[in-house]
Design a protein around this motif. Structure first.
Motif, PDB file in Angstrom:
ATOM      1  N   VAL A  33     120.863  10.271  87.404  1.00 24.52           N
ATOM      2  CA  VAL A  33     119.794   9.715  88.219  1.00 24.52           C
ATOM      3  C   VAL A  33     118.597  10.652  88.204  1.00 24.52           C
ATOM      4  CG1 VAL A  33     119.208   8.955  90.558  1.00 24.52           C
ATOM      5  CG2 VAL A  33     121.531   8.683  89.733  1.00 24.52           C
ATOM      6  N   GLN A  34     117.418  10.082  88.058  1.00 22.75           N
ATOM      7  CA  GLN A  34     116.206  10.883  88.270  1.00 22.75           C
ATOM      8  C   GLN A  34     115.783  10.715  89.720  1.00 22.75           C
ATOM      9  OE1 GLN A  34     112.968  10.646  85.436  1.00 22.75           O
ATOM     10  NE2 GLN A  34     111.457  11.172  87.010  1.00 22.75           N
ATOM     11  N   VAL A  35     115.645  11.865  90.401  1.00 22.14           N
ATOM     12  CA  VAL A  35     115.356  11.853  91.837  1.00 22.14           C
ATOM     13  C   VAL A  35     113.927  12.348  92.042  1.00 22.14           C
ATOM     14  CG1 VAL A  35     116.142  12.659  94.091  1.00 22.14           C
ATOM     15  CG2 VAL A  35     117.783  12.438  92.212  1.00 22.14           C
ATOM     16  N   ASP A  36     113.036  11.470  92.499  1.00 17.17           N
ATOM     17  CA  ASP A  36     111.634  11.845  92.685  1.00 17.17           C
ATOM     18  C   ASP A  36     111.330  12.223  94.135  1.00 17.17           C
ATOM     19  OD1 ASP A  36     110.894  11.519  89.998  1.00 17.17           O
ATOM     20  OD2 ASP A  36     110.840   9.346  90.255  1.00 17.17           O
ATOM     21  N   ASP A  37     112.189  11.782  95.036  1.00 17.40           N
ATOM     22  CA  ASP A  37     112.042  12.135  96.451  1.00 17.40           C
ATOM     23  C   ASP A  37     113.405  11.874  97.098  1.00 17.40           C
ATOM     24  OD1 ASP A  37     111.009  12.940  98.832  1.00 17.40           O
ATOM     25  OD2 ASP A  37     109.421  11.431  98.929  1.00 17.40           O
ATOM     26  N   TYR A  38     113.534  12.181  98.408  1.00 20.14           N
ATOM     27  CA  TYR A  38     114.829  12.036  99.079  1.00 20.14           C
ATOM     28  C   TYR A  38     115.431  10.643  98.895  1.00 20.14           C
ATOM     29  CZ  TYR A  38     113.688  16.430 101.372  1.00 20.14           C
ATOM     30  OH  TYR A  38     113.378  17.737 101.613  1.00 20.14           O
ATOM     31  N   LEU A  39     114.600   9.638  98.923  1.00 22.58           N
ATOM     32  CA  LEU A  39     115.119   8.270  98.830  1.00 22.58           C
ATOM     33  C   LEU A  39     114.617   7.546  97.590  1.00 22.58           C
ATOM     34  CD1 LEU A  39     114.594   7.252 102.560  1.00 22.58           C
ATOM     35  CD2 LEU A  39     116.752   7.835 101.454  1.00 22.58           C
ATOM     36  N   ASP A  40     113.862   8.247  96.788  1.00 23.33           N
ATOM     37  CA  ASP A  40     113.212   7.602  95.655  1.00 23.33           C
ATOM     38  C   ASP A  40     113.916   8.055  94.386  1.00 23.33           C
ATOM     39  OD1 ASP A  40     111.484   6.335  94.038  1.00 23.33           O
ATOM     40  OD2 ASP A  40     109.716   7.546  94.550  1.00 23.33           O
ATOM     41  N   MET A  41     114.812   7.223  93.878  1.00 25.42           N
ATOM     42  CA  MET A  41     115.579   7.630  92.699  1.00 25.42           C
ATOM     43  C   MET A  41     115.889   6.437  91.815  1.00 25.42           C
ATOM     44  SD  MET A  41     118.974   8.983  94.771  1.00 25.42           S
ATOM     45  CE  MET A  41     118.261   9.917  96.106  1.00 25.42           C
ATOM     46  N   ARG A  42     116.078   6.735  90.514  1.00 21.34           N
ATOM     47  CA  ARG A  42     116.442   5.646  89.609  1.00 21.34           C
ATOM     48  C   ARG A  42     117.443   6.143  88.585  1.00 21.34           C
ATOM     49  NH1 ARG A  42     112.549   6.117  85.157  1.00 21.34           N
ATOM     50  NH2 ARG A  42     111.197   7.829  85.775  1.00 21.34           N
ATOM     51  N   PRO A  43     118.443   5.312  88.293  1.00 22.00           N
ATOM     52  CA  PRO A  43     119.441   5.699  87.293  1.00 22.00           C
ATOM     53  C   PRO A  43     118.824   5.694  85.898  1.00 22.00           C
ATOM     54  CG  PRO A  43     120.141   3.749  88.542  1.00 22.00           C
ATOM     55  CD  PRO A  43     118.714   4.000  88.877  1.00 22.00           C
ATOM     56  N   LEU A  44     119.101   6.745  85.116  1.00 29.61           N
ATOM     57  CA  LEU A  44     118.640   6.797  83.727  1.00 29.61           C
ATOM     58  C   LEU A  44     119.752   6.348  82.791  1.00 29.61           C
ATOM     59  CD1 LEU A  44     116.822  10.282  83.778  1.00 29.61           C
ATOM     60  CD2 LEU A  44     115.840   8.012  84.175  1.00 29.61           C
ATOM     61  N   GLY A  45     120.985   6.501  83.236  1.00 26.13           N
ATOM     62  CA  GLY A  45     122.120   6.105  82.413  1.00 26.13           C
ATOM     63  C   GLY A  45     123.348   6.021  83.273  1.00 26.13           C
ATOM     64  N   GLN A  46     124.290   5.180  82.867  1.00 24.94           N
ATOM     65  CA  GLN A  46     125.528   5.066  83.640  1.00 24.94           C
ATOM     66  C   GLN A  46     126.666   4.583  82.756  1.00 24.94           C
ATOM     67  OE1 GLN A  46     124.040   2.482  86.721  1.00 24.94           O
ATOM     68  NE2 GLN A  46     122.701   1.736  85.113  1.00 24.94           N
ATOM     69  N   PRO A  86     120.714  24.603 102.196  1.00 30.03           N
ATOM     70  CA  PRO A  86     119.772  25.283 101.307  1.00 30.03           C
ATOM     71  C   PRO A  86     120.543  25.986 100.182  1.00 30.03           C
ATOM     72  CG  PRO A  86     119.942  26.394 103.445  1.00 30.03           C
ATOM     73  CD  PRO A  86     120.813  25.199 103.512  1.00 30.03           C
ATOM     74  N   PRO A  87     119.969  26.250  99.028  1.00 24.40           N
ATOM     75  CA  PRO A  87     118.578  25.968  98.694  1.00 24.40           C
ATOM     76  C   PRO A  87     118.357  24.488  98.380  1.00 24.40           C
ATOM     77  CG  PRO A  87     119.711  26.896  96.794  1.00 24.40           C
ATOM     78  CD  PRO A  87     120.707  26.893  97.908  1.00 24.40           C
ATOM     79  N   MET A  88     117.238  23.957  98.847  1.00 20.54           N
ATOM     80  CA  MET A  88     116.922  22.558  98.579  1.00 20.54           C
ATOM     81  C   MET A  88     116.337  22.423  97.176  1.00 20.54           C
ATOM     82  SD  MET A  88     117.548  20.547 101.129  1.00 20.54           S
ATOM     83  CE  MET A  88     117.900  20.617 102.863  1.00 20.54           C
ATOM     84  N   PRO A  89     116.789  21.424  96.433  1.00 18.54           N
ATOM     85  CA  PRO A  89     116.189  21.186  95.112  1.00 18.54           C
ATOM     86  C   PRO A  89     114.729  20.767  95.255  1.00 18.54           C
ATOM     87  CG  PRO A  89     118.184  19.861  95.438  1.00 18.54           C
ATOM     88  CD  PRO A  89     117.823  20.435  96.761  1.00 18.54           C
ATOM     89  N   ASN A  90     113.961  21.029  94.221  1.00 23.70           N
ATOM     90  CA  ASN A  90     112.588  20.534  94.182  1.00 23.70           C
ATOM     91  C   ASN A  90     112.560  19.238  93.379  1.00 23.70           C
ATOM     92  OD1 ASN A  90     111.308  22.922  95.455  1.00 23.70           O
ATOM     93  ND2 ASN A  90     112.172  23.944  93.662  1.00 23.70           N
ATOM     94  N   PHE A  91     111.616  18.399  93.676  1.00 22.01           N
ATOM     95  CA  PHE A  91     111.497  17.131  92.950  1.00 22.01           C
ATOM     96  C   PHE A  91     110.465  17.281  91.843  1.00 22.01           C
ATOM     97  CE2 PHE A  91     112.579  15.815  97.395  1.00 22.01           C
ATOM     98  CZ  PHE A  91     113.896  15.506  97.115  1.00 22.01           C
ATOM     99  N   PRO A  92     110.599  16.576  90.725  1.00 19.66           N
ATOM    100  CA  PRO A  92     111.721  15.702  90.411  1.00 19.66           C
ATOM    101  C   PRO A  92     112.962  16.490  90.008  1.00 19.66           C
ATOM    102  CG  PRO A  92     110.225  15.786  88.551  1.00 19.66           C
ATOM    103  CD  PRO A  92     109.602  16.614  89.636  1.00 19.66           C
ATOM    104  N   HIS A 117     125.554  10.088  97.499  1.00 20.82           N
ATOM    105  CA  HIS A 117     126.137  11.198  96.724  1.00 20.82           C
ATOM    106  C   HIS A 117     125.042  12.161  96.284  1.00 20.82           C
ATOM    107  CE1 HIS A 117     130.420  10.974  96.320  1.00 20.82           C
ATOM    108  NE2 HIS A 117     130.416   9.701  95.954  1.00 20.82           N
ATOM    109  N   VAL A 118     123.930  11.622  95.822  1.00 22.28           N
ATOM    110  CA  VAL A 118     122.807  12.476  95.423  1.00 22.28           C
ATOM    111  C   VAL A 118     122.296  13.248  96.644  1.00 22.28           C
ATOM    112  CG1 VAL A 118     120.490  12.543  94.443  1.00 22.28           C
ATOM    113  CG2 VAL A 118     122.169  10.893  93.557  1.00 22.28           C
ATOM    114  N   ALA A 119     122.217  12.556  97.785  1.00 20.28           N
ATOM    115  CA  ALA A 119     121.690  13.175  99.009  1.00 20.28           C
ATOM    116  C   ALA A 119     122.565  14.331  99.491  1.00 20.28           C
ATOM    117  CB  ALA A 119     121.548  12.122 100.111  1.00 20.28           C
ATOM    118  N   SER A 120     123.826  14.386  99.041  1.00 25.21           N
ATOM    119  CA  SER A 120     124.698  15.489  99.463  1.00 25.21           C
ATOM    120  C   SER A 120     124.122  16.836  99.003  1.00 25.21           C
ATOM    121  CB  SER A 120     126.125  15.295  98.949  1.00 25.21           C
ATOM    122  OG  SER A 120     126.150  15.311  97.549  1.00 25.21           O
TER     123      SER A 120
END
Lengths: 229, 334
Positions: B143-156, B123-129, B115-118
């Protein structure tokens, strides 16, 4: 004409049994102990049996599934796997009646019985079953049935029962005339019917094939929680 | 060299397939399931059955629309979870046997990561983070997204998803499932004049079950006094419920942005189609100086383009799975 090379997927019950046969000759077989996760092993077993047989998937003439009845989920694992191969390699799909395959295997083991009643466990005291006479002509349609002591009243005996639902049925038939033949579903038992279907060219539609579920999904509709306006 | 990924999604009640070539979506096909409308929610066994009938036609359609033949596909990406076990099993089993037959690698994809990868589809592509609020019928998380596949949930969410809150409200109001789009439409004709409490959940987590109960009690109280209350006030009730759900979401998203200092902010998931969420999200962006991203609608609801996109990034990393992989009904992205 050369006999067809068939991949056989039997996933109706808790045994995952995968085979490959050239005509009647079994060339490879992998069977799981009960309770293993079909989804985890099915493609690994397919790879293994093809290696045993010394053939590539592309050489197959058809894919055969056990049609059910049985566990909905595991039937679907078999069907979805079969569809993937059929779709990728443009192979025809054959579906074989699971209970009839058991009845045939049962008769081979207990040839003198007057009737054959394969049973597949459907939880609690229910089984999926059908009844066949000594010539394996069908006496009862495939059905879901709650086991009861008098279910074989009027059926010529001895009756042979087999399959994953048979063990729990046995205590009901203490009066005799009912033999329990220990038999689990196996890809091996699909071969005879699969060859018949192959020669009849009785192919399934790869897109819309569904296994024999016998029952609609069990759905309860909740009552409205406030009175409708 | 060109890389072609076939993506397969079957986590809930949509069977979907898509082709992504070199990170660009070439086709995105979905077969929805009407059957659940009758029952006011997804019936797992009915969903599993429908997946088995839809999967071949949907994959075929995705191939045809992309003008790609199966032998050109470099890898098969599939949703491993989270989702309904019976539904996932159909997609996973089909993906595995396709991969085996074509002798191509298999790529497992987490539905929430996808879902995040959608947001990387166009374009425009988001910048990380970047921060992403993913909201759907089954999920609600930041979710905090640090790279295309590098992400971690901050809250849910600790209980219901935001989309579930819409659907359950719809059920109470007699609005057909899925209720979100109709509640949104009705809300546009109403005023948010009924107040519903805001749940007190610490940190960046969410809770919607208390809201659902307070809506139930509110409706019970008012219909007892006036049996026509719902009929007479439907747009206002919808506007009020929608306003409350969206303010709960936005308050936490703003909190996450403040805590992390991140100014690249996206939304994803089916609820990101909601007009009130889009409005408040854009406003917050202007007010707080965010760069905001909202995927196209076809990439917000469950789809396979996002699975194939995430699969593409994993392909570049050589991140493949073995054939003993099985679905996971619950699967955290980290």
């Amino acid at each position: 004409m050369r006999e067809p090379l068939l991949l056989l997927l039997e996933t109706a019950t808790e045994v995952c049994s995968i085979g490959v046969a050239r005509g009647r000759e079994l060339l490879g077989l992998q069977e799981s102990p009960p309770g293993q996760d079909h989804a985890a092993i099915i493609t690994l077993y397919i790879e293994a049996v093809m290696e045993q047989a010394g053939h590539a998937l592309a050489e197959l003439d058809a894919i055969v599934v056990s049609d059910g009845p049985g566990s909905y989920t595991s039937l679907r694992i078999g069907a979805a796997t079969a569809k993937g191969i059929c779709f990728a390699l443009q192979k025809p799909l054959l579906a074989v009646d699971t209970l009839q395959s058991l009845a045939e295997a049962c008769k081979a083991l207990a040839p003198g019985c007057r009737a054959y009643c394969p049973m597949i466990d459907a939880r609690r005291m229910e089984v999926y079953t059908a009844l066949f006479d000594e010539a394996l002509r069908r006496l009862w349609d495939t059905q879901a049935m709650v086991l009861r002591a008098e279910m074989f009243q009027g059926v010529p005996n001895p009756v042979a029962i087999c399959g994953s639902g048979a063990a729990k049925a046995l205590p009901l038939f203490a009066q005799g005339g009912v033999h329990h033949i220990s038999l689990k579903c196996s890809a091996t038992y699909l071969i005879a019917q699969a060859l018949n279907a192959w020669h009849r060219q009785d192919f399934q539609d790869i897109a819309y094939y569904v296994p024999m579920y016998l029952k609609p999904p069990n759905i309860t509709i909740p009552k409205p929680r406030i009175s409708p306006a | 060299m060109s890389v072609i990924i076939l993506g397969i999604e079957s986590s809930c009640d949509d069977t979907a397939a898509a082709i992504v070539q070199d990170g660009k979506v070439r086709s995105n096909c979905i077969a929805g399931q009407e059957v659940h409308r009758l029952y006011g929610g997804v019936v797992p066994e009915a969903a599993s059955r429908a997946h088995l009938s839809h999967i071949v036609p949907v994959v075929q359609q995705a191939m045809e629309q992309a003008g790609v033949a199966l032998h050109q596909v470099d890898a098969i990406a599939f949703t491993r979870g989270p989702g309904l076990m019976g539904s996932l099993l159909v997609g996973v089993s089909f993906a595995k046997s396709l991969a085996l037959s074509l002798q191509r690698p298999l790529i497992e994809v987490n539905h929430l990561l996808a879902h995040v990868a959608s947001n990387f589809a166009d374009p425009p592509m988001p910048n990380f983070p970047m921060l992403c609020l993913t909201v759907s019928g089954g999920h609600t998380q930041i979710v905090q997204v640090d790279d295309y596949l590098d992400m971690r949930p901050l809250g849910q969410t600790l209980d219901d998803a935001a989309g579930e809150a819409f659907d359950k409200t719809g059920k109470l109001l007699g609005i057909e499932y899925p209720s979100g789009p109709l509640i949104d439409r009705l809300a546009q004709q109403g005023q948010a004049r009924f107040a519903f409490p805001e749940p007190q959940v610490p940190g960046l987590d969410f809770s919607f079950s208390g809201l659902k109960t307070s809506i139930l009690h509110f409706l019970q109280k008012h219909t007892a006094a006036n049996p026509d209350f719902v009929k007479q006030n439907l747009p206002d009730i919808c506007a009020s419920v929608q306003h409350r759900i969206v303010t709960i979401l936005m308050r936490k998203l703003e909190m996450a942005a403040a805590q992390t200092g991140i100014r690249e902010v996206a939304i994803a998931g089916g609820v990101s189609a909601n007009s009130e969420l889009r409005r408040q999200f854009q406003q917050a962006g202007q007010r707080l100086g965010w760069k905001v991203y909202i995927p196209r609608l076809e990439y917000c609801t469950d789809n396979a383009a996002m699975i194939a996109l995430a699969g593409y990034f994993k392909y570049l990393r050589g991140d493949f799975v073995a054939h003993d992989v099985t679905p996971m009904a619950r699967w955290s992205m980290v």
